[in-house]
Design a protein around this motif. Structure first.
Motif, PDB file in Angstrom:
ATOM      1  N   ARG A 167       7.570 -21.180  84.555  1.00  7.39           N
ATOM      2  CA  ARG A 167       7.182 -19.841  84.376  1.00  7.39           C
ATOM      3  C   ARG A 167       7.227 -19.830  82.775  1.00  7.39           C
ATOM      4  NH1 ARG A 167      10.549 -16.020  82.547  1.00  7.39           N
ATOM      5  NH2 ARG A 167      12.946 -16.457  82.155  1.00  7.39           N
ATOM      6  N   VAL A 168       6.249 -18.816  82.354  1.00  4.90           N
ATOM      7  CA  VAL A 168       5.932 -18.415  80.927  1.00  4.90           C
ATOM      8  C   VAL A 168       7.219 -17.622  80.122  1.00  4.90           C
ATOM      9  CG1 VAL A 168       4.761 -17.125  78.982  1.00  4.90           C
ATOM     10  CG2 VAL A 168       3.651 -18.241  81.221  1.00  4.90           C
ATOM     11  N   ILE A 169       8.010 -18.220  79.392  1.00  3.50           N
ATOM     12  CA  ILE A 169       8.927 -17.657  78.600  1.00  3.50           C
ATOM     13  C   ILE A 169       8.821 -17.237  77.462  1.00  3.50           C
ATOM     14  CG2 ILE A 169      10.514 -19.605  79.878  1.00  3.50           C
ATOM     15  CD1 ILE A 169      10.907 -20.825  77.081  1.00  3.50           C
ATOM     16  N   ALA A 170       7.663 -17.436  76.972  1.00  4.77           N
ATOM     17  CA  ALA A 170       7.452 -16.883  75.695  1.00  4.77           C
ATOM     18  C   ALA A 170       5.962 -16.642  75.318  1.00  4.77           C
ATOM     19  CB  ALA A 170       7.987 -17.665  74.320  1.00  4.77           C
ATOM     20  N   THR A 171       5.706 -15.754  74.215  1.00  7.70           N
ATOM     21  CA  THR A 171       4.338 -15.703  73.861  1.00  7.70           C
ATOM     22  C   THR A 171       4.292 -15.554  72.467  1.00  7.70           C
ATOM     23  OG1 THR A 171       4.327 -13.336  73.947  1.00  7.70           O
ATOM     24  CG2 THR A 171       3.280 -14.323  75.757  1.00  7.70           C
ATOM     25  N   THR A 172       3.557 -16.190  71.739  1.00  7.91           N
ATOM     26  CA  THR A 172       3.570 -16.463  70.308  1.00  7.91           C
ATOM     27  C   THR A 172       2.247 -16.468  69.692  1.00  7.91           C
ATOM     28  OG1 THR A 172       4.486 -17.527  68.407  1.00  7.91           O
ATOM     29  CG2 THR A 172       3.817 -18.841  70.402  1.00  7.91           C
ATOM     30  N   THR A 173       1.961 -16.215  68.390  1.00  2.56           N
ATOM     31  CA  THR A 173       0.801 -16.282  67.678  1.00  2.56           C
ATOM     32  C   THR A 173       0.723 -17.647  66.818  1.00  2.56           C
ATOM     33  OG1 THR A 173       1.475 -14.907  66.131  1.00  2.56           O
ATOM     34  CG2 THR A 173       0.401 -13.880  67.693  1.00  2.56           C
ATOM     35  N   GLY A 174       2.036 -18.268  66.679  1.00  6.37           N
ATOM     36  CA  GLY A 174       2.022 -19.360  65.837  1.00  6.37           C
ATOM     37  C   GLY A 174       1.726 -20.717  66.553  1.00  6.37           C
ATOM     38  N   THR A 175       1.924 -21.998  66.205  1.00  6.64           N
ATOM     39  CA  THR A 175       1.823 -23.086  66.878  1.00  6.64           C
ATOM     40  C   THR A 175       3.478 -23.725  66.892  1.00  6.64           C
ATOM     41  OG1 THR A 175       1.300 -24.263  64.559  1.00  6.64           O
ATOM     42  CG2 THR A 175      -0.384 -23.557  66.199  1.00  6.64           C
ATOM     43  N   SER A 176       4.298 -23.011  66.974  1.00  3.62           N
ATOM     44  CA  SER A 176       5.753 -23.638  67.198  1.00  3.62           C
ATOM     45  C   SER A 176       6.400 -22.472  67.923  1.00  3.62           C
ATOM     46  CB  SER A 176       6.347 -23.903  65.752  1.00  3.62           C
ATOM     47  OG  SER A 176       6.464 -22.833  64.950  1.00  3.62           O
ATOM     48  N   TYR A 177       7.365 -23.004  68.696  1.00  2.58           N
ATOM     49  CA  TYR A 177       8.480 -21.914  69.233  1.00  2.58           C
ATOM     50  C   TYR A 177       9.812 -22.774  69.329  1.00  2.58           C
ATOM     51  CZ  TYR A 177      10.782 -19.446  73.126  1.00  2.58           C
ATOM     52  OH  TYR A 177      11.754 -18.816  73.951  1.00  2.58           O
ATOM     53  N   THR A 178      10.934 -22.262  69.195  1.00  2.00           N
ATOM     54  CA  THR A 178      12.352 -22.682  69.414  1.00  2.00           C
ATOM     55  C   THR A 178      12.894 -22.078  70.834  1.00  2.00           C
ATOM     56  OG1 THR A 178      12.647 -23.135  67.058  1.00  2.00           O
ATOM     57  CG2 THR A 178      14.519 -23.076  68.463  1.00  2.00           C
ATOM     58  N   ASP A 179      13.072 -22.908  71.601  1.00  2.38           N
ATOM     59  CA  ASP A 179      13.595 -22.438  72.850  1.00  2.38           C
ATOM     60  C   ASP A 179      15.255 -22.588  72.727  1.00  2.38           C
ATOM     61  OD1 ASP A 179      14.620 -21.735  75.498  1.00  2.38           O
ATOM     62  OD2 ASP A 179      13.703 -23.757  76.202  1.00  2.38           O
ATOM     63  N   THR A 180      15.991 -21.493  72.379  1.00  3.25           N
ATOM     64  CA  THR A 180      17.462 -21.281  72.250  1.00  3.25           C
ATOM     65  C   THR A 180      18.341 -21.551  73.514  1.00  3.25           C
ATOM     66  OG1 THR A 180      17.475 -18.982  71.940  1.00  3.25           O
ATOM     67  CG2 THR A 180      16.862 -20.459  69.831  1.00  3.25           C
ATOM     68  N   THR A 181      17.703 -21.421  74.621  1.00  9.95           N
ATOM     69  CA  THR A 181      18.475 -21.025  76.033  1.00  9.95           C
ATOM     70  C   THR A 181      18.004 -21.935  76.910  1.00  9.95           C
ATOM     71  OG1 THR A 181      16.681 -19.630  76.893  1.00  9.95           O
ATOM     72  CG2 THR A 181      18.288 -18.511  75.460  1.00  9.95           C
ATOM     73  N   ALA A 182      17.578 -23.093  76.740  1.00 13.99           N
ATOM     74  CA  ALA A 182      17.463 -24.290  77.673  1.00 13.99           C
ATOM     75  C   ALA A 182      18.631 -24.771  78.153  1.00 13.99           C
ATOM     76  CB  ALA A 182      16.493 -25.347  77.031  1.00 13.99           C
ATOM     77  N   SER A 183      18.715 -25.177  79.348  1.00 15.97           N
ATOM     78  CA  SER A 183      20.011 -25.857  79.807  1.00 15.97           C
ATOM     79  C   SER A 183      19.790 -27.025  80.680  1.00 15.97           C
ATOM     80  CB  SER A 183      20.652 -24.564  80.694  1.00 15.97           C
ATOM     81  OG  SER A 183      21.912 -25.336  81.236  1.00 15.97           O
ATOM     82  N   GLY A 184      20.157 -28.110  80.390  1.00 13.01           N
ATOM     83  CA  GLY A 184      19.899 -29.280  81.096  1.00 13.01           C
ATOM     84  C   GLY A 184      18.486 -29.838  80.702  1.00 13.01           C
ATOM     85  N   ALA A 185      17.920 -30.904  81.639  1.00 17.86           N
ATOM     86  CA  ALA A 185      16.731 -31.362  81.356  1.00 17.86           C
ATOM     87  C   ALA A 185      15.758 -30.151  81.754  1.00 17.86           C
ATOM     88  CB  ALA A 185      16.478 -32.530  82.416  1.00 17.86           C
ATOM     89  N   VAL A 186      14.584 -30.212  80.885  1.00 21.75           N
ATOM     90  CA  VAL A 186      13.561 -29.350  81.261  1.00 21.75           C
ATOM     91  C   VAL A 186      12.219 -29.806  81.060  1.00 21.75           C
ATOM     92  CG1 VAL A 186      15.127 -27.237  80.737  1.00 21.75           C
ATOM     93  CG2 VAL A 186      13.741 -28.391  78.793  1.00 21.75           C
TER      94      VAL A 186
END
Length: 955
Positions: free
Chosen positions: A738-757
């Protein structure tokens, strides 16, 4: 900075606030094909896009302490998470706000103002200007729930006094309503199963006007003269305290005592669990929005004005015909002048004029002179043929009702003649033309036709005929005979038939109720095996056909009594139909990009699925239609997002439509106003005709190079930019389907990932077109790490154009003569800790770097996490063995080997790429790290190199 020889990418999209509108209501892009997976626990709280919940209700159930405010919501149909205002207090909470305002509601399906207006200003005087979510977004929030299945109905919260301190609570429980519609003011209205007012339940009712014989318990939504024709959720008569004050929660235009209160509209879909289709590892496919033309008109500098003669009705409108040939659009009708702007110069040019199809400028060299109205125009390669009720063109003989003209000058084409006659001295009216193969088909009101060069003898052709494209000579063997006039003609692209619509009741001695399908083979006969079409009214004298159009395997027809119906081509069985009220006879139709546009004198409502006019029944939904409607040409589905901002002078609407090769839909009739022009602060002037040009229906290119750029503070993702013709692009970041974020840049930091993703990224433009996504990026569960080499570590380096030899990566190599300095190393960007000599162009291709890494116990580590800043390509060695290369070809690497691509933005150059290397490459004690950096070309303006090395703990 990037090399001066590289092409810059498009600028990033506007801020994330603008993306809220973009992502709402768009179709699911590249829908995955694998099995569904259930959204993971714990229950999301809606406090971030990666924690979006399926409804306000779900948040309130899982987190009872949630307060009123803005939350992130997401359903599979909503695709990407968006922010909405949630009422978490009233009646157990869990309500999502979908609209609010005082007077001036439009009740348009595409919504009003922006989603940001709705969520960020839910109440107060700043919320008086109505704002509403688009119908697609409301349906996405419902996620398949029927409107009539909402347990609590649609909630109206109306101000009960001018100060906004007292409120009335009303619930509408809908009857027989699946998808959402904003046409609360429809007539006939949307039926209600029940209405609840401040806890008291009433049976039945409707959305247009409901009351229990009490002014305070009445709500009517339609516009009213005493309200200055403003719409809203009005109270009944006898209410006090209202005014036109900008701070009053009760507004009235005068002293009528039926104020429009500030009203909030909520729904409460009780969705607590949803599932998302699994994204396949190769990623999602690209998808595009429905290719509708814009709702906004494109300004035109010229138009046509005035009406020749006196009278009313369709005979006395400015424009009746439009046709494009090359870069010119030809406009025909009953107008008197061509006019420049609303108050500009007028030139006498009655009945027929030409304009540049791109600029809209009048072509003053095209000056035909006709003595009567033009009803239709047909392009024939190097000429145009005009038809109407004129008796002469440029004073030349043999031009009664039809003439072929030079498209540049308007002169009659030598050697091409067709002329019509009609019995009893009645006026010849040639009203419709269409071409198929070598024949030009004509319909109207006439009895005989002759043509060619020289003119043939008269052919008895009653109300319909065909003439040769080459010279206008009529076909004596093909003569269908209608008893009353023909209004429209459509020659099938398949070549076997011609469709006729009009006022007739017979073809020859065969019955044909205002619609006939005639063979193209001679003699002209009715095509056998077709069922009788079904009029929308049983009154025989009110079922004439004005528009007929074949597309694919379907036939669209429309006309009197407000219907537009789709039939199967093979047997003429009805597929679906639509009824327009108030007003609504279909007058013209055209297909563009798989969408059929039908025009009518219909500025109000369309009832989808209905077949009867007087009292539409069996309709699936009612939407607004604004002079022109749009339907899926194959399925017949009405497309309510098309609601053009146009106005008709007399209320007759468009009587002609055509398309051009620039993606525009042209419409003409008595049109006098286009869309609002923010640059001028006024509405666009239309002189009889206007144009609506295509929106963006092309997907952006796909982003590339999705990579893990670091793990500090979360999984840091980076990718290479996509591009789009609009110049504006955003990105959707998937995590585990599922989509977890939208951004206008070319990077994103996922701070809530848990386990292998797994992650994917795709581009989205501001029209809602989605690119194909990247392939999956698997990221293992995070483990404890230790830093072995910092970015500022000291490196030995060499950048002089010489080959250091085959052994330069070996621990035993003597680098004592090399220069040394801390990272970052390079030139051209201004962020270097150690500046390398750039020299003059052409520059050296390759720079070499070495450092020593001391490790006491290699067995304590599982993997090395090497984060490499590189511009442009690199090979990394540990203790003389290659452990990875980036942006370089396979095989042997030499000092002259150039990188595969050049990076076009500083972000790409400065974002590290991660190499994961087994820690078994290490030895106890000193380890040699060697890196060779290769430029894309010898004219590059910069070079960048830095590295950090971390290690994960062994199990």
């Amino acid at each position: 900075m990037p090399s001066s020889r590289r092409t810059a990418t498009a600028p990033p999209l506007v801020a994330l606030a603008a993306l809220a509108l973009l992502f709402g209501g768009a179709a699911v892009a590249g829908a995955p094909q694998a099995a569904a997976r259930t959204a993971p626990a714990p229950a999301p709280d809606g406090t971030g896009s990666d924690r979006a919940a399926p409804s306000c209700w779900a948040i309130k159930q899982a987190h009872p302490g949630s307060a009123d405010g803005v939350y992130w919501l997401q359903t599979p149909k909503l695709v990407a998470p968006q922010q909405f205002y949630c009422d978490m207090t009233t009646d157990g909470g869990g309500w999502v706000l979908i609209g609010r305002g005082r007077e001036g509601w439009t009740f348009h399906y595409p919504g009003q103002r922006t989603p940001g207006n709705v969520r960020n200003t839910p109440s107060g005087t700043a919320a008086f200007a109505p704002a509403a979510l688009g119908g697609d977004t409301v349906n996405a929030l419902l996620n398949g729930t029927r409107v009539d299945a909402l347990p609590d109905g649609v909630r109206l919260r109306r101000a009960a006094d001018a100060s906004g301190t007292a409120w009335q609570e009303m619930r509408w429980k809908f009857k027989d309503r699946g998808d959402w519609s904003w046409t609360f003011d429809a007539n006939p209205p949307h039926p209600l199963a029940s209405v609840v007012v401040d806890g008291r339940t009433y049976s039945g009712g409707n959305t247009r006007d409901w009351n229990d014989n009490s002014g305070s318990r009445r709500v009517f939504t339609y516009e009213w003269k005493n309200h200055g024709w403003q719409k809203g959720f009005s109270y009944g008569a006898g209410q006090s305290g209202a005014s036109t004050s900008s701070t009053s929660h009760l507004w009235q235009d005068g002293s009528e005592g039926s104020p429009i209160p500030f009203t909030q509209v909520f729904i409460r879909p009780k969705i607590t669990n949803v599932s998302y289709d699994a994204v396949p590892d190769p990623g999602t496919r690209a998808s595009t929005v429905v290719p509708l033309v814009s709702n906004q008109t494109t300004p035109l500098p010229w138009g046509v004005t005035g009406v020749m003669g006196t009278g009313t009705g369709e005979e006395f409108l400015e424009v009746q015909a439009l046709e494009v040939l090359g870069d010119t659009i030809y406009v025909g009708g009953r107008f008197k002048y061509v006019q420049q702007g609303a108050t500009g110069v007028k030139k006498d040019q009655p009945y027929l004029a030409a304009f540049d199809v791109r600029s809209g400028e009048w072509r003053s060299s095209f000056l035909p002179r006709l003595d009567g109205q033009v009803w239709d125009i047909q392009a024939l390669g190097d000429k145009i043929v005009v038809a109407g009720e004129f008796t002469s063109v440029n004073g030349e003989a043999g031009t009664v009702g039809m003439a072929a003209l030079d498209p540049a000058t308007g002169r009659v084409v030598p050697g091409w003649r067709t002329t019509f006659t009609r019995a009893s001295n009645l006026t010849v009216k040639v009203k419709a033309l269409d071409v198929q193969g070598g024949w030009l088909y004509a319909g109207g009101a006439f009895n005989h036709v002759s043509g060619g060069n020289p003119l043939s003898s008269k052919v008895w052709a009653v109300m319909a005929a065909r003439v040769r494209v080459s010279d206008g000579r009529p076909d004596e063997t093909w003569t269908p005979r209608f008893d009353l006039p023909v209004v429209d003609v459509d020659a099938s692209e398949k070549g076997d038939r011609v469709y006729f619509g009009g006022y007739f009741e017979k073809v020859g001695d065969k019955p044909a109720n205002s619609f006939a399908v005639i063979t193209t083979s001679a003699p002209a006969t009715l095509v056998p095996g077709l069922a009788d079409w079904k009029p929308s009214t049983p009154t025989a004298d009110r079922d004439y056909r004005q528009s007929v159009l074949e597309y694919g395997d379907g036939v669209w027809m429309g006309g009197s009594q407000h219907d537009f119906q789709l039939y199967d081509r093979d047997d003429l069985t009805r597929v679906t139909g639509h009824i327009m009220k108030k007003g609504g006879d279909i007058q013209a139709s055209v297909v563009k990009d798989g969408i059929v546009y039908g025009s009518c004198h219909c500025p109000e409502f369309v009832y989808n699925g209905a077949a009867s006019y007087e009292n539409p029944t069996g309709w699936s939904n009612a939407h607004q239609i604004v002079w022109i409607g749009a339907w899926d040409a194959r399925t017949g589905e009405y497309l309510p997002n098309f609601a053009p901002s146009i106005r008709s002078r007399l209320g007759d609407g468009p009587w002609a439509m055509t398309t051009d090769t620039n993606g525009c839909l042209w419409f003409g009739g008595d049109m006098n106003r286009g869309s609002w022009n923010s640059a001028t602060g006024s509405y666009q002037w239309l002189g009889g005709f206007g144009r609506l040009c295509s929106g963006d229906a092309t997907a952006p290119s796909a982003p590339s190079g999705l990579r893990l750029a670091g793990t500090t503070g979360g999984n840091k993702l980076a990718w290479s930019a996509a591009s789009d013709d609009s110049g504006q692009v955003g990105y959707e970041v998937f995590r585990n389907d599922r989509v977890i974020a939208t951004t206008t840049g070319t990077s994103y930091t996922d701070t809530t990932a848990s386990g292998a993703v797994k992650y994917w990224v795709r581009a989205v433009d501001d029209a809602g077109n989605r690119s194909a996504s990247t392939a999956a990026l698997p990221v293992a569960a995070s483990a404890s790490t230790v830093t072995l080499l910092s970015k500022g570590a000291t490196w030995k380096w060499r950048y002089d154009g010489t080959d250091p030899g085959a052994s330069w990566t070996s621990p035993s190599f003597d680098d004592s003569s090399w220069s040394a300095g801390p990272g970052e190393l390079g030139y051209g960007d201004g962020d270097e800790a150690t500046l390398l000599p750039a020299g003059a162009t052409p520059r050296h291709v390759t720079a070499y770097f070495r450092t020593t890494l001391k490790v006491a116990d290699p067995a304590a580590h599982k993997d090395l996490l090497i984060d490499l800043v590189r511009d442009d390509g690199a090979v990394v060695y540990v203790n003389g063995a290659e452990v990875g290369r980036v942006n370089l070809p396979g095989g042997a690497i030499t000092p002259g080997t150039t990188a595969l691509t050049g990076y076009s933005t500083n972000a790409e150059e400065r974002t590290p790429v991660r190499l994961t290397v087994p820690a078994s490459v290490l030895v106890a004690g000193a380890n040699t790290i060697a890196v060779e950096m290769h430029q894309y070309d010898r004219w590059s303006a910069d070079l960048s190199f830095a590295m950090t090395v971390a290690a994960t703990a062994a199990n």
